[in-house]
Design an enzyme around this catalytic site. Structure first.
Site, PDB file in Angstrom:
ATOM      1  N   ASN A   9       0.827  -1.127  -0.066  1.00  0.00           N
ATOM      2  CA  ASN A   9      -0.104  -0.028   0.166  1.00  0.00           C
ATOM      3  C   ASN A   9       0.947   1.231   0.058  1.00  0.00           C
ATOM      4  O   ASN A   9       1.429   1.571   1.010  1.00  0.00           O
ATOM      5  CB  ASN A   9      -0.905   0.033   1.166  1.00  0.00           C
ATOM      6  CG  ASN A   9      -1.652   1.150   1.403  1.00  0.00           C
ATOM      7  OD1 ASN A   9      -1.792   2.040   0.487  1.00  0.00           O
ATOM      8  ND2 ASN A   9      -2.212   1.587   2.763  1.00  0.00           N
ATOM      9  N   TRP A  10       0.907   1.615  -1.274  1.00  0.00           N
ATOM     10  CA  TRP A  10       1.991   2.838  -1.408  1.00  0.00           C
ATOM     11  C   TRP A  10       1.404   4.205  -0.585  1.00  0.00           C
ATOM     12  O   TRP A  10       2.137   5.289  -0.284  1.00  0.00           O
ATOM     13  CB  TRP A  10       2.193   3.369  -2.875  1.00  0.00           C
ATOM     14  CG  TRP A  10       3.042   2.153  -3.573  1.00  0.00           C
ATOM     15  CD1 TRP A  10       3.372   1.030  -2.894  1.00  0.00           C
ATOM     16  CD2 TRP A  10       3.366   2.354  -4.891  1.00  0.00           C
ATOM     17  NE1 TRP A  10       4.217   0.515  -3.923  1.00  0.00           N
ATOM     18  CE2 TRP A  10       3.911   0.998  -5.210  1.00  0.00           C
ATOM     19  CE3 TRP A  10       3.098   3.155  -5.872  1.00  0.00           C
ATOM     20  CZ2 TRP A  10       4.527   0.771  -6.338  1.00  0.00           C
ATOM     21  CZ3 TRP A  10       3.512   3.125  -7.114  1.00  0.00           C
ATOM     22  CH2 TRP A  10       4.330   1.700  -7.678  1.00  0.00           C
ATOM     23  N   LYS A  11       0.223   4.085  -0.319  1.00  0.00           N
ATOM     24  CA  LYS A  11      -0.402   5.100   0.461  1.00  0.00           C
ATOM     25  C   LYS A  11      -0.396   6.618  -0.469  1.00  0.00           C
ATOM     26  O   LYS A  11      -0.103   6.291  -1.850  1.00  0.00           O
ATOM     27  CB  LYS A  11       0.148   5.768   1.692  1.00  0.00           C
ATOM     28  CG  LYS A  11       0.004   4.427   2.654  1.00  0.00           C
ATOM     29  CD  LYS A  11       0.406   4.894   3.887  1.00  0.00           C
ATOM     30  CE  LYS A  11       0.614   3.582   4.894  1.00  0.00           C
ATOM     31  NZ  LYS A  11       0.219   3.590   6.318  1.00  0.00           N
ATOM     32  N   HIS A  95      -9.527   1.226   5.042  1.00  0.00           N
ATOM     33  CA  HIS A  95      -8.130   1.509   5.851  1.00  0.00           C
ATOM     34  C   HIS A  95      -8.266   2.410   6.964  1.00  0.00           C
ATOM     35  O   HIS A  95      -9.371   3.417   6.638  1.00  0.00           O
ATOM     36  CB  HIS A  95      -6.991   2.003   4.681  1.00  0.00           C
ATOM     37  CG  HIS A  95      -5.741   2.053   5.260  1.00  0.00           C
ATOM     38  ND1 HIS A  95      -5.293   2.739   6.158  1.00  0.00           N
ATOM     39  CD2 HIS A  95      -4.670   1.053   5.012  1.00  0.00           C
ATOM     40  CE1 HIS A  95      -4.161   2.622   6.478  1.00  0.00           C
ATOM     41  NE2 HIS A  95      -3.619   1.690   5.890  1.00  0.00           N
ATOM     42  N   GLU A  97      -6.593   4.825   7.965  1.00  0.00           N
ATOM     43  CA  GLU A  97      -6.442   6.187   7.621  1.00  0.00           C
ATOM     44  C   GLU A  97      -7.647   6.755   7.042  1.00  0.00           C
ATOM     45  O   GLU A  97      -8.224   8.152   7.329  1.00  0.00           O
ATOM     46  CB  GLU A  97      -5.130   6.449   6.761  1.00  0.00           C
ATOM     47  CG  GLU A  97      -4.007   6.159   7.398  1.00  0.00           C
ATOM     48  CD  GLU A  97      -2.840   5.617   6.825  1.00  0.00           C
ATOM     49  OE1 GLU A  97      -2.856   5.633   5.586  1.00  0.00           O
ATOM     50  OE2 GLU A  97      -1.834   5.058   7.376  1.00  0.00           O
ATOM     51  N   GLU A 166      -5.361  -5.012  10.690  1.00  0.00           N
ATOM     52  CA  GLU A 166      -4.306  -3.898  10.989  1.00  0.00           C
ATOM     53  C   GLU A 166      -4.582  -3.251  12.178  1.00  0.00           C
ATOM     54  O   GLU A 166      -5.384  -2.258  12.051  1.00  0.00           O
ATOM     55  CB  GLU A 166      -4.571  -3.073   9.667  1.00  0.00           C
ATOM     56  CG  GLU A 166      -4.046  -3.601   8.449  1.00  0.00           C
ATOM     57  CD  GLU A 166      -3.380  -2.363   7.472  1.00  0.00           C
ATOM     58  OE1 GLU A 166      -2.322  -2.719   7.233  1.00  0.00           O
ATOM     59  OE2 GLU A 166      -4.078  -1.523   7.077  1.00  0.00           O
ATOM     60  N   GLY A 172       2.501   2.161  10.707  1.00  0.00           N
ATOM     61  CA  GLY A 172       3.478   3.128  10.369  1.00  0.00           C
ATOM     62  C   GLY A 172       4.114   3.860  11.556  1.00  0.00           C
ATOM     63  O   GLY A 172       4.569   4.742  11.755  1.00  0.00           O
ATOM     64  N   SER A 210       3.321  -2.190  10.276  1.00  0.00           N
ATOM     65  CA  SER A 210       4.767  -2.348  10.464  1.00  0.00           C
ATOM     66  C   SER A 210       5.378  -3.691  10.003  1.00  0.00           C
ATOM     67  O   SER A 210       6.580  -4.153  10.760  1.00  0.00           O
ATOM     68  CB  SER A 210       5.266  -1.892  11.870  1.00  0.00           C
ATOM     69  OG  SER A 210       4.874  -0.424  12.107  1.00  0.00           O
ATOM     70  N   GLY A 231       2.839  -1.138   4.199  1.00  0.00           N
ATOM     71  CA  GLY A 231       2.833   0.169   3.762  1.00  0.00           C
ATOM     72  C   GLY A 231       4.574   0.663   3.528  1.00  0.00           C
ATOM     73  O   GLY A 231       4.795   0.290   2.416  1.00  0.00           O
ATOM     74  N   GLY A 232       4.998   1.148   4.624  1.00  0.00           N
ATOM     75  CA  GLY A 232       6.163   1.736   4.590  1.00  0.00           C
ATOM     76  C   GLY A 232       7.438   0.868   3.828  1.00  0.00           C
ATOM     77  O   GLY A 232       8.029   1.338   3.225  1.00  0.00           O
TER      78      GLY A 232
HETATM   79  C1  PEP Z   1      -0.404   0.035   5.978  1.00  0.00           C
HETATM   80  O1  PEP Z   1      -0.682   1.267   5.715  1.00  0.00           O
HETATM   81  O2  PEP Z   1      -1.663  -0.529   5.579  1.00  0.00           O
HETATM   82  C2  PEP Z   1       0.354  -0.338   6.655  1.00  0.00           C
HETATM   83  C3  PEP Z   1       0.403  -1.637   7.223  1.00  0.00           C
HETATM   84  O3  PEP Z   1       1.504   0.540   6.898  1.00  0.00           O
HETATM   85  P1  PEP Z   1       2.854   0.068   7.515  1.00  0.00           P
HETATM   86  O4  PEP Z   1       3.193  -1.174   6.890  1.00  0.00           O
HETATM   87  O5  PEP Z   1       3.629   1.345   7.354  1.00  0.00           O
HETATM   88  O6  PEP Z   1       2.562  -0.190   8.983  1.00  0.00           O
END
Ligand code: PEP
Length: 254
Positions: A9-11, A95, A97, A166, A172, A210, A231-232
């Site tokens: 997930n590039w956001k 999500h 966010e 999640e 994040g 994460s 994500g990251g």
């Molecule tokens: C996400 O945005 O779905 C996520 C899991 O981010 P991260 O891996 O950065 O925690």
């Protein structure tokens, strides 16, 4: 064991040049890995990435959100049918966010999943508790309520979704649920899906929060963790590939 599913997930990250390098790097390293993989890019870049992926099947394309309406006067929204025109296989819905910054509620998420399913796109339905909810002992109640809304709206089609657990406090932040904590919640979700459909075995339940090259293998080795939403660590080809290598190791070891 079925292949794990690893979704990036590039956001709101990327640029034409950065996407080019990232997707190229991922494609170059994917060969031979026993994993299902996808990247969910910002909508404006879908056409760029669709063009890069058109002659291969190792990496699928996803979007990060979809409208809960089919078409019409919804300025700024993108419909599921529009996404389908760009070869989209997956779309993330619910999500944290989106729930947090855009006021999305369980019913909105359920309707978004429905629109995706009607367009032949697999929704990746995100559920997860905040730190306050976890500390109050409410984790199971929260994730079950969030998933129940999607089950109720989508009936037998629920077997076509992907679920992502999640924990909001792990997204994040560098904090990760322990493999045992994650497995516990995944098993609750698995039971809920089993009760909803005889086809539950085909539903992948991803962990997100994460996940990285270091913790991926132990998380992915849990019996009810079928993959990861990343994500990251999906923004650097070598990090994303390391997670996919861990996923591949789980598939080939079984
Ligand atoms: C996400 O945005 O779905 C996520 C899991 O981010 P991260 O891996 O950065 O925690």
């Amino acid at each position: 064991m079925k292949k794990k599913l690893i979704v990036g997930n590039w956001k709101m990250n990327g640029s034409l040049a950065a996407n080019q390098a990232l997707v190229r790097g991922v494609l170059d390293g994917l060969e031979g890995l026993q994993v299902n993989a996808a990247v969910c890019a910002p909508n404006v870049y879908l056409s760029q990435i669709q063009a890069m992926l058109h002659d291969q099947r190792a990496l699928d394309l996803g979007a990060q959100d979809v409208s809960m309406h089919e078409q019409g006067a919804y300025t700024g929204e993108i419909s599921a049918d529009m996404l389908r025109e760009f070869g989209i296989r997956y779309v993330v819905v619910g999500h944290s966010e989106r729930r947090q910054y855009h006021g999305e509620q369980d019913l909105h998420v359920a309707l978004k999943a429905q629109c995706a399913l009607q367009a032949g796109i697999t929704p990746i339905v995100c559920v997860g508790e905040t730190l306050t909810e976890r500390r109050a002992g409410g984790t199971e109640e929260v994730v079950k309520r969030q998933l129940a809304a999607v089950i109720q709206t989508n009936g037998h089609c629920i077997s076509e979704v992907v679920v992502a657990y999640e924990p909001v406090w792990a997204i994040g932040t560098g904090l990760t649920a322990t493999p045992e904590e994650a497995q516990q919640v995944h098993s609750v979700l698995r039971h809920q899906l089993n009760a909803a459909t005889a086809q539950a075995a085909r539903i992948s339940i991803l962990y997100g929060g994460s996940m990285n090259a270091t913790n991926a293998l132990t998380l992915l080795n849990q019996p009810d963790i079928d993959g990861g939403l990343i994500g990251g660590a999906a923004l650097k080809a070598s990090d994303f590939l390391a997670i996919m290598a861990a996923a591949s190791q789980c598939a080939t070891a079984s």
